[in-house]
Design an enzyme around this catalytic site. Structure first.
Site, PDB file in Angstrom:
ATOM      1  N   LYS A  44       5.488  -0.631  13.479  1.00  0.00           N
ATOM      2  CA  LYS A  44       4.851   0.524  13.551  1.00  0.00           C
ATOM      3  C   LYS A  44       3.397   0.281  14.290  1.00  0.00           C
ATOM      4  CE  LYS A  44       6.809   2.298   9.003  1.00  0.00           C
ATOM      5  NZ  LYS A  44       7.308   3.602   9.166  1.00  0.00           N
TER       6      LYS A  44
ATOM      7  N   HIS B  76       8.140  -4.673   2.914  1.00  0.00           N
ATOM      8  CA  HIS B  76       7.239  -3.643   3.806  1.00  0.00           C
ATOM      9  C   HIS B  76       5.846  -3.727   3.118  1.00  0.00           C
ATOM     10  CE1 HIS B  76      10.951  -2.247   5.373  1.00  0.00           C
ATOM     11  NE2 HIS B  76      11.172  -1.291   4.590  1.00  0.00           N
TER      12      HIS B  76
END
Ligand code: BG6
Length: 444
Positions: free
Chosen positions: A179, A237
Protein backbone atom coordinates in the site's frame (compact mmCIF):
# COMPACT_ATOMS: atom_id res chain seq x y z
CA UNK A 1 13.04 -7.37 -15.28
CA UNK A 2 13.58 -10.71 -17.03
CA UNK A 3 12.41 -10.73 -20.63
CA UNK A 4 10.74 -14.08 -20.34
CA UNK A 5 8.54 -14.51 -17.27
CA UNK A 6 6.08 -17.26 -16.36
CA UNK A 7 3.74 -16.89 -13.41
CA UNK A 8 2.71 -20.36 -12.28
CA UNK A 9 -0.28 -20.29 -9.99
CA UNK A 10 -1.03 -23.25 -7.73
CA UNK A 11 -4.62 -22.89 -6.61
CA UNK A 12 -5.50 -21.07 -9.80
CA UNK A 13 -9.24 -21.12 -9.19
CA UNK A 14 -9.28 -19.83 -5.60
CA UNK A 15 -10.87 -16.72 -4.17
CA UNK A 16 -7.65 -14.73 -3.82
CA UNK A 17 -6.55 -15.27 -7.40
CA UNK A 18 -9.97 -14.23 -8.67
CA UNK A 19 -10.29 -11.10 -6.58
CA UNK A 20 -6.71 -9.90 -6.53
CA UNK A 21 -4.26 -11.68 -8.77
CA UNK A 22 -5.94 -11.67 -12.21
CA UNK A 23 -7.38 -8.15 -11.87
CA UNK A 24 -3.93 -6.89 -10.82
CA UNK A 25 -2.27 -8.54 -13.82
CA UNK A 26 -4.85 -6.80 -15.96
CA UNK A 27 -4.13 -3.42 -14.33
CA UNK A 28 -0.42 -3.95 -14.96
CA UNK A 29 -1.15 -4.82 -18.59
CA UNK A 30 -3.26 -1.67 -18.89
CA UNK A 31 -0.36 0.40 -17.60
CA UNK A 32 1.97 -1.34 -20.06
CA UNK A 33 3.95 -2.89 -17.20
CA UNK A 34 3.64 -6.60 -17.88
CA UNK A 35 6.89 -8.07 -19.18
CA UNK A 36 6.93 -8.32 -22.95
CA UNK A 37 7.12 -12.04 -22.92
CA UNK A 38 4.76 -12.95 -20.12
CA UNK A 39 2.84 -16.16 -19.61
CA UNK A 40 0.47 -17.36 -16.95
CA UNK A 41 0.04 -21.00 -16.01
CA UNK A 42 -2.82 -22.10 -13.81
CA UNK A 43 -2.15 -25.45 -12.16
CA UNK A 44 -4.86 -27.27 -10.30
CA UNK A 45 -6.51 -30.66 -9.97
CA UNK A 46 -9.73 -29.39 -11.58
CA UNK A 47 -10.33 -30.46 -15.20
CA UNK A 48 -10.33 -27.27 -17.28
CA UNK A 49 -9.02 -26.44 -20.72
CA UNK A 50 -7.20 -23.27 -21.78
CA UNK A 51 -10.38 -21.74 -23.18
CA UNK A 52 -12.29 -22.25 -19.90
CA UNK A 53 -9.40 -20.87 -17.89
CA UNK A 54 -9.17 -17.79 -20.09
CA UNK A 55 -12.86 -17.07 -19.93
CA UNK A 56 -12.81 -17.48 -16.12
CA UNK A 57 -9.97 -14.97 -15.90
CA UNK A 58 -11.85 -12.52 -18.09
CA UNK A 59 -14.93 -12.95 -15.88
CA UNK A 60 -12.82 -12.23 -12.74
CA UNK A 61 -11.24 -9.17 -14.32
CA UNK A 62 -14.64 -7.80 -15.31
CA UNK A 63 -15.96 -8.42 -11.83
CA UNK A 64 -13.08 -7.12 -9.72
CA UNK A 65 -10.96 -4.69 -11.78
CA UNK A 66 -11.46 -0.93 -11.45
CA UNK A 67 -12.49 1.54 -14.08
CA UNK A 68 -13.65 1.04 -17.60
CA UNK A 69 -12.53 -2.30 -19.03
CA UNK A 70 -9.81 -2.09 -21.65
CA UNK A 71 -10.32 -5.15 -23.86
CA UNK A 72 -6.78 -5.02 -25.27
CA UNK A 73 -5.38 -5.29 -21.72
CA UNK A 74 -7.77 -8.14 -20.90
CA UNK A 75 -6.57 -9.96 -24.01
CA UNK A 76 -2.97 -9.34 -23.08
CA UNK A 77 -3.52 -11.38 -19.90
CA UNK A 78 -5.88 -14.05 -21.21
CA UNK A 79 -4.08 -14.75 -24.49
CA UNK A 80 -1.00 -15.71 -22.49
CA UNK A 81 -2.88 -17.89 -20.01
CA UNK A 82 -2.60 -21.68 -20.05
CA UNK A 83 -4.09 -24.30 -17.84
CA UNK A 84 -2.55 -27.50 -16.60
CA UNK A 85 -4.69 -30.01 -14.84
CA UNK A 86 -2.37 -31.93 -12.54
CA UNK A 87 -2.21 -33.86 -9.31
CA UNK A 88 0.00 -31.59 -7.20
CA UNK A 89 1.24 -34.63 -5.26
CA UNK A 90 2.88 -36.16 -8.32
CA UNK A 91 6.04 -35.24 -10.09
CA UNK A 92 4.55 -35.86 -13.51
CA UNK A 93 2.61 -32.55 -13.62
CA UNK A 94 5.73 -30.54 -12.72
CA UNK A 95 7.71 -32.23 -15.44
CA UNK A 96 4.97 -31.49 -17.93
CA UNK A 97 5.02 -27.85 -16.86
CA UNK A 98 8.78 -27.60 -17.09
CA UNK A 99 8.77 -29.10 -20.56
CA UNK A 100 6.56 -26.23 -21.71
CA UNK A 101 8.93 -23.51 -20.45
CA UNK A 102 12.11 -22.35 -22.14
CA UNK A 103 15.26 -22.95 -20.06
CA UNK A 104 15.79 -19.18 -19.91
CA UNK A 105 12.32 -18.42 -18.50
CA UNK A 106 11.99 -16.90 -15.05
CA UNK A 107 9.56 -19.11 -13.12
CA UNK A 108 7.46 -17.43 -10.45
CA UNK A 109 5.71 -20.12 -8.40
CA UNK A 110 2.70 -18.61 -6.69
CA UNK A 111 1.33 -20.69 -3.81
CA UNK A 112 -2.26 -19.45 -3.56
CA UNK A 113 -3.27 -22.41 -1.41
CA UNK A 114 -3.62 -23.09 2.33
CA UNK A 115 -0.19 -23.82 3.86
CA UNK A 116 -1.14 -27.42 4.73
CA UNK A 117 -0.92 -28.12 0.99
CA UNK A 118 2.53 -26.58 0.50
CA UNK A 119 4.73 -29.56 1.41
CA UNK A 120 4.17 -31.79 -1.65
CA UNK A 121 4.30 -28.83 -4.07
CA UNK A 122 7.55 -27.53 -2.71
CA UNK A 123 9.01 -31.04 -2.57
CA UNK A 124 8.11 -31.69 -6.21
CA UNK A 125 9.54 -28.35 -7.30
CA UNK A 126 12.74 -29.32 -5.54
CA UNK A 127 13.03 -32.84 -6.88
CA UNK A 128 12.34 -31.63 -10.41
CA UNK A 129 15.27 -29.23 -10.05
CA UNK A 130 13.08 -26.13 -10.34
CA UNK A 131 13.86 -24.49 -6.99
CA UNK A 132 17.26 -23.73 -5.42
CA UNK A 133 19.01 -25.51 -8.25
CA UNK A 134 17.89 -22.83 -10.72
CA UNK A 135 18.82 -19.83 -8.55
CA UNK A 136 16.94 -16.57 -7.91
CA UNK A 137 17.24 -15.33 -11.48
CA UNK A 138 15.28 -18.32 -12.81
CA UNK A 139 13.04 -19.40 -9.97
CA UNK A 140 11.13 -17.57 -7.20
CA UNK A 141 8.31 -18.60 -4.92
CA UNK A 142 5.46 -16.42 -3.69
CA UNK A 143 3.81 -17.37 -0.42
CA UNK A 144 0.55 -15.93 0.88
CA UNK A 145 -0.44 -15.55 4.51
CA UNK A 146 -1.28 -17.22 6.84
CA UNK A 147 2.38 -18.10 7.43
CA UNK A 148 1.47 -20.73 10.00
CA UNK A 149 -0.91 -20.86 12.93
CA UNK A 150 1.53 -19.95 15.70
CA UNK A 151 5.29 -19.79 16.21
CA UNK A 152 5.77 -23.58 16.12
CA UNK A 153 3.77 -24.16 12.93
CA UNK A 154 5.35 -21.11 11.26
CA UNK A 155 8.75 -22.60 11.98
CA UNK A 156 7.75 -25.89 10.36
CA UNK A 157 6.38 -24.05 7.35
CA UNK A 158 9.60 -22.08 7.02
CA UNK A 159 11.51 -25.31 7.11
CA UNK A 160 9.41 -26.74 4.27
CA UNK A 161 9.73 -23.69 2.03
CA UNK A 162 13.41 -23.10 2.74
CA UNK A 163 14.25 -26.72 1.95
CA UNK A 164 13.50 -25.96 -1.71
CA UNK A 165 14.23 -22.23 -1.98
CA UNK A 166 16.88 -19.82 -0.70
CA UNK A 167 15.65 -16.80 1.24
CA UNK A 168 16.41 -14.55 -1.74
CA UNK A 169 14.01 -16.63 -3.85
CA UNK A 170 11.12 -16.38 -1.34
CA UNK A 171 8.55 -13.57 -1.50
CA UNK A 172 6.14 -13.68 1.46
CA UNK A 173 3.16 -11.47 0.77
CA UNK A 174 1.71 -9.10 3.34
CA UNK A 175 -0.44 -6.92 1.13
CA UNK A 176 -0.17 -3.97 3.55
CA UNK A 177 3.43 -3.55 2.42
CA UNK A 178 2.14 -2.93 -1.10
CA UNK A 179 0.00 0.00 0.00
CA UNK A 180 1.28 3.44 -0.91
CA UNK A 181 0.01 4.81 2.43
CA UNK A 182 1.98 2.20 4.36
CA UNK A 183 5.16 2.77 2.40
CA UNK A 184 4.62 6.46 3.03
CA UNK A 185 5.07 5.89 6.76
CA UNK A 186 8.71 5.14 6.05
CA UNK A 187 9.13 7.80 3.40
CA UNK A 188 7.54 10.38 5.70
CA UNK A 189 9.99 9.51 8.46
CA UNK A 190 13.01 9.36 6.19
CA UNK A 191 12.28 12.57 4.28
CA UNK A 192 11.07 14.89 7.07
CA UNK A 193 13.65 15.58 9.70
CA UNK A 194 11.22 17.37 12.07
CA UNK A 195 9.70 14.27 13.62
CA UNK A 196 12.43 11.66 13.61
CA UNK A 197 14.20 12.97 16.72
CA UNK A 198 10.91 12.92 18.62
CA UNK A 199 9.96 9.37 17.77
CA UNK A 200 11.22 7.77 20.96
CA UNK A 201 10.39 7.18 24.62
CA UNK A 202 11.44 10.68 25.72
CA UNK A 203 8.79 12.39 23.65
CA UNK A 204 6.11 9.79 22.94
CA UNK A 205 3.43 8.77 25.45
CA UNK A 206 1.76 6.02 23.42
CA UNK A 207 1.24 4.54 19.97
CA UNK A 208 -2.17 3.54 18.62
CA UNK A 209 -2.79 1.28 15.64
CA UNK A 210 -6.43 0.87 14.63
CA UNK A 211 -7.67 -1.31 11.80
CA UNK A 212 -11.42 -1.19 12.02
CA UNK A 213 -13.44 -2.91 9.34
CA UNK A 214 -17.07 -2.59 8.41
CA UNK A 215 -17.02 -5.84 6.40
CA UNK A 216 -17.58 -9.26 7.90
CA UNK A 217 -16.33 -12.68 6.87
CA UNK A 218 -17.00 -12.36 3.12
CA UNK A 219 -17.61 -16.12 2.68
CA UNK A 220 -14.41 -17.03 4.47
CA UNK A 221 -15.99 -18.57 7.57
CA UNK A 222 -14.02 -21.81 7.38
CA UNK A 223 -10.67 -20.01 7.35
CA UNK A 224 -11.61 -17.22 9.75
CA UNK A 225 -13.14 -19.42 12.43
CA UNK A 226 -9.83 -21.23 12.76
CA UNK A 227 -7.88 -17.98 12.81
CA UNK A 228 -9.60 -15.04 14.54
CA UNK A 229 -8.60 -11.40 14.48
CA UNK A 230 -5.17 -11.79 16.12
CA UNK A 231 -3.94 -14.28 13.51
CA UNK A 232 -5.78 -12.63 10.65
CA UNK A 233 -4.64 -9.04 11.21
CA UNK A 234 -2.37 -8.45 14.19
CA UNK A 235 0.39 -11.01 13.66
CA UNK A 236 1.04 -9.75 10.16
CA UNK A 237 -0.38 -6.42 8.91
CA UNK A 238 -0.60 -4.57 12.20
CA UNK A 239 2.74 -5.59 13.66
CA UNK A 240 4.25 -4.56 10.35
CA UNK A 241 2.73 -1.12 10.86
CA UNK A 242 4.37 -1.01 14.28
CA UNK A 243 7.69 -1.85 12.63
CA UNK A 244 7.26 0.80 9.93
CA UNK A 245 6.62 3.43 12.56
CA UNK A 246 9.20 2.50 15.16
CA UNK A 247 12.15 0.72 13.53
CA UNK A 248 15.51 2.45 13.31
CA UNK A 249 15.81 3.88 9.84
CA UNK A 250 18.67 2.27 7.94
CA UNK A 251 21.29 4.66 6.57
CA UNK A 252 20.60 3.29 3.09
CA UNK A 253 17.08 2.14 2.30
CA UNK A 254 17.94 -1.08 0.51
CA UNK A 255 15.56 -4.05 0.57
CA UNK A 256 17.92 -6.02 2.77
CA UNK A 257 18.44 -3.14 5.20
CA UNK A 258 14.70 -2.46 5.47
CA UNK A 259 13.86 -6.12 6.09
CA UNK A 260 16.55 -6.43 8.68
CA UNK A 261 15.53 -3.19 10.47
CA UNK A 262 11.93 -4.43 10.66
CA UNK A 263 13.07 -7.85 11.86
CA UNK A 264 15.26 -6.27 14.55
CA UNK A 265 12.36 -4.19 15.81
CA UNK A 266 9.84 -7.04 15.72
CA UNK A 267 12.20 -9.21 17.77
CA UNK A 268 11.75 -6.74 20.65
CA UNK A 269 7.93 -6.62 20.62
CA UNK A 270 6.25 -8.30 23.60
CA UNK A 271 2.76 -8.36 25.11
CA UNK A 272 2.25 -5.69 27.77
CA UNK A 273 1.91 -7.19 31.21
CA UNK A 274 -0.96 -4.92 32.31
CA UNK A 275 -4.30 -6.49 33.23
CA UNK A 276 -6.32 -5.06 30.37
CA UNK A 277 -3.67 -5.87 27.76
CA UNK A 278 -6.06 -8.18 25.95
CA UNK A 279 -9.74 -7.58 25.27
CA UNK A 280 -11.59 -9.80 22.82
CA UNK A 281 -14.95 -9.42 21.14
CA UNK A 282 -17.22 -11.37 18.83
CA UNK A 283 -19.99 -9.73 16.83
CA UNK A 284 -23.55 -10.81 17.49
CA UNK A 285 -24.64 -13.40 14.96
CA UNK A 286 -21.11 -14.63 14.22
CA UNK A 287 -21.90 -18.15 15.42
CA UNK A 288 -24.60 -18.56 12.79
CA UNK A 289 -22.35 -17.52 9.87
CA UNK A 290 -21.78 -20.23 7.22
CA UNK A 291 -18.91 -22.60 8.04
CA UNK A 292 -18.52 -21.26 11.57
CA UNK A 293 -18.78 -23.55 14.59
CA UNK A 294 -22.10 -22.72 16.34
CA UNK A 295 -20.22 -22.80 19.66
CA UNK A 296 -17.25 -20.80 18.40
CA UNK A 297 -15.28 -18.60 20.79
CA UNK A 298 -13.23 -17.08 17.95
CA UNK A 299 -12.49 -13.38 18.36
CA UNK A 300 -13.67 -11.09 15.57
CA UNK A 301 -12.33 -8.11 17.51
CA UNK A 302 -9.18 -7.73 19.58
CA UNK A 303 -7.62 -4.91 21.49
CA UNK A 304 -4.06 -5.77 22.50
CA UNK A 305 -1.32 -3.80 24.22
CA UNK A 306 2.31 -4.44 23.37
CA UNK A 307 5.65 -3.03 24.48
CA UNK A 308 8.80 -2.55 22.49
CA UNK A 309 11.64 -3.77 24.56
CA UNK A 310 14.53 -1.65 23.26
CA UNK A 311 16.27 1.51 24.50
CA UNK A 312 14.44 3.77 22.04
CA UNK A 313 10.91 2.69 22.96
CA UNK A 314 11.02 0.95 26.34
CA UNK A 315 7.96 1.89 28.43
CA UNK A 316 5.85 3.27 25.55
CA UNK A 317 2.64 1.23 25.24
CA UNK A 318 1.51 0.22 21.76
CA UNK A 319 -2.26 -0.19 21.56
CA UNK A 320 -3.55 -2.28 18.65
CA UNK A 321 -7.24 -2.64 17.88
CA UNK A 322 -8.90 -4.45 15.02
CA UNK A 323 -12.28 -5.94 14.33
CA UNK A 324 -14.93 -6.92 11.82
CA UNK A 325 -18.45 -5.57 11.42
CA UNK A 326 -17.62 -2.31 13.12
CA UNK A 327 -19.17 1.04 12.35
CA UNK A 328 -16.75 2.06 9.61
CA UNK A 329 -13.60 1.13 7.74
CA UNK A 330 -10.68 3.02 9.22
CA UNK A 331 -6.99 2.18 9.37
CA UNK A 332 -5.05 4.64 11.46
CA UNK A 333 -1.60 4.94 12.99
CA UNK A 334 -1.38 7.57 15.72
CA UNK A 335 1.47 8.83 17.86
CA UNK A 336 0.43 10.59 21.04
CA UNK A 337 3.22 12.79 22.39
CA UNK A 338 3.77 13.52 26.07
CA UNK A 339 1.94 16.66 27.17
CA UNK A 340 4.00 19.70 28.13
CA UNK A 341 3.04 22.39 30.71
CA UNK A 342 -0.35 20.82 31.25
CA UNK A 343 -1.39 21.30 27.64
CA UNK A 344 -3.27 18.73 25.56
CA UNK A 345 -0.83 16.26 23.98
CA UNK A 346 0.30 16.80 20.39
CA UNK A 347 -0.92 14.05 18.12
CA UNK A 348 0.49 12.87 14.81
CA UNK A 349 -1.92 10.67 12.85
CA UNK A 350 -1.63 8.77 9.63
CA UNK A 351 -4.86 7.60 8.13
CA UNK A 352 -3.89 4.77 5.82
CA UNK A 353 -7.34 3.73 4.64
CA UNK A 354 -9.67 4.90 3.22
CA UNK A 355 -8.51 8.24 1.75
CA UNK A 356 -4.97 8.55 3.12
CA UNK A 357 -4.35 11.60 5.29
CA UNK A 358 -1.77 12.91 7.72
CA UNK A 359 -2.71 15.23 10.56
CA UNK A 360 -0.93 16.94 13.40
CA UNK A 361 -2.74 18.39 16.38
CA UNK A 362 -0.97 21.40 17.89
CA UNK A 363 -1.81 23.85 20.66
CA UNK A 364 -2.29 27.44 19.41
CA UNK A 365 -2.90 30.58 21.38
CA UNK A 366 -6.46 31.81 21.71
CA UNK A 367 -7.24 35.36 20.56
CA UNK A 368 -7.15 38.16 23.14
CA UNK A 369 -4.96 38.95 26.16
CA UNK A 370 -4.33 35.36 27.07
CA UNK A 371 -1.89 32.52 26.90
CA UNK A 372 -4.62 29.92 26.86
CA UNK A 373 -4.60 27.55 23.89
CA UNK A 374 -6.94 25.68 21.64
CA UNK A 375 -6.16 22.55 19.65
CA UNK A 376 -5.58 23.22 15.95
CA UNK A 377 -5.21 20.58 13.26
CA UNK A 378 -2.67 20.71 10.44
CA UNK A 379 -3.93 18.46 7.80
CA UNK A 380 -2.76 16.80 4.56
CA UNK A 381 -5.18 14.82 2.47
CA UNK A 382 -3.81 12.85 -0.47
CA UNK A 383 -6.97 13.25 -2.50
CA UNK A 384 -6.87 17.06 -2.43
CA UNK A 385 -3.25 17.05 -3.66
CA UNK A 386 -3.42 14.29 -6.24
CA UNK A 387 -6.24 13.10 -8.43
CA UNK A 388 -4.34 10.00 -9.55
CA UNK A 389 -5.50 7.00 -7.47
CA UNK A 390 -2.82 5.01 -5.64
CA UNK A 391 -1.40 1.99 -7.46
CA UNK A 392 -3.10 -1.18 -6.22
CA UNK A 393 -1.25 -3.14 -3.55
CA UNK A 394 -1.07 -6.37 -5.57
CA UNK A 395 0.08 -4.52 -8.68
CA UNK A 396 2.97 -3.08 -6.74
CA UNK A 397 3.77 -6.45 -5.18
CA UNK A 398 3.67 -8.34 -8.48
CA UNK A 399 5.99 -5.86 -10.11
CA UNK A 400 8.40 -6.07 -7.19
CA UNK A 401 8.43 -9.89 -7.45
CA UNK A 402 9.24 -9.68 -11.17
CA UNK A 403 11.97 -7.14 -10.36
CA UNK A 404 13.33 -9.29 -7.51
CA UNK A 405 12.84 -6.42 -5.02
CA UNK A 406 12.38 -7.82 -1.51
CA UNK A 407 11.64 -4.57 0.32
CA UNK A 408 7.87 -5.09 0.03
CA UNK A 409 8.05 -8.63 1.40
CA UNK A 410 8.39 -10.18 4.79
CA UNK A 411 11.50 -12.13 5.74
CA UNK A 412 11.52 -15.40 7.69
CA UNK A 413 12.93 -13.56 10.71
CA UNK A 414 10.05 -11.05 10.64
CA UNK A 415 7.44 -13.78 10.42
CA UNK A 416 8.90 -15.76 13.30
CA UNK A 417 9.37 -12.71 15.54
CA UNK A 418 5.84 -11.52 15.04
CA UNK A 419 4.49 -14.95 15.94
CA UNK A 420 6.63 -14.83 19.07
CA UNK A 421 5.08 -11.46 19.90
CA UNK A 422 1.47 -12.68 19.60
CA UNK A 423 1.83 -16.26 20.86
CA UNK A 424 1.28 -15.35 24.56
CA UNK A 425 -1.90 -13.50 23.60
CA UNK A 426 -3.09 -16.48 21.54
CA UNK A 427 -2.52 -18.74 24.53
CA UNK A 428 -4.45 -16.39 26.78
CA UNK A 429 -7.25 -16.03 24.20
CA UNK A 430 -7.88 -19.79 24.39
CA UNK A 431 -8.98 -19.34 28.01
CA UNK A 432 -11.23 -16.33 27.31
CA UNK A 433 -14.76 -15.86 26.13
CA UNK A 434 -15.02 -12.85 23.82
CA UNK A 435 -17.53 -10.12 24.68
CA UNK A 436 -20.42 -9.93 22.26
CA UNK A 437 -20.81 -6.62 20.37
CA UNK A 438 -23.51 -5.60 17.97
CA UNK A 439 -22.79 -5.32 14.25
CA UNK A 440 -22.04 -1.78 13.18
CA UNK A 441 -21.01 -0.70 16.67
CA UNK A 442 -17.92 1.33 17.51
CA UNK A 443 -16.06 -1.50 19.31
CA UNK A 444 -16.51 -3.44 22.56
C1 BG6 B 1 -6.66 -9.66 5.00
C2 BG6 B 1 -7.52 -10.33 6.02
O1 BG6 B 1 -5.35 -10.08 5.12
O2 BG6 B 1 -6.74 -8.24 5.20
C3 BG6 B 1 -8.97 -9.86 5.90
O3 BG6 B 1 -7.47 -11.74 5.84
C4 BG6 B 1 -9.01 -8.36 6.03
O4 BG6 B 1 -9.78 -10.46 6.90
C5 BG6 B 1 -8.04 -7.70 5.06
O5 BG6 B 1 -10.34 -7.93 5.74
C6 BG6 B 1 -7.95 -6.21 5.31
O6 BG6 B 1 -7.22 -5.61 4.30
P1 BG6 B 1 -7.44 -4.09 3.89
O7 BG6 B 1 -6.46 -3.85 2.82
O8 BG6 B 1 -8.87 -3.98 3.45
O9 BG6 B 1 -7.21 -3.29 5.15
Amino acid sequence: MAADTALIVFGATGDLTQRKLYPSLYHLAKRGLLPKSFSLYGVSRKELNDADFRSNIERDIRMFAHGEIDQAAVDMVTSHAHYLSADLNHREGYERLNARLKPSTLRLFYLALPPRLFAPIVENIKTCGLGKALGASKSRVIVEKPFGYDFATAKKLEHIVSSAFDEKQIFRIDHYLGKESVQNLLTFRAKNSVFEDSLNRNAVASIHIDALESVGLEDRGAYYDGAGSIRDMVQNHLLQLVAFLTMDLPAKMTAEAEQSARAKLLATVRPHTSKGAIVLGQYAGYKSEPNVNPKSTTDTYSSLTFTINNPRWRGVPVFIRTGKHLKEKLTNVTVLFKPVRGEAPNRLSFRLDPHPEISLVLNVVQPGFTKKTDPAIMHYSRSTHYTEPPIGDYERLLLAIMDGDHSLFVSAAEVLSSWKAVDPFLKKAKTMKPKVYSKGSLAP
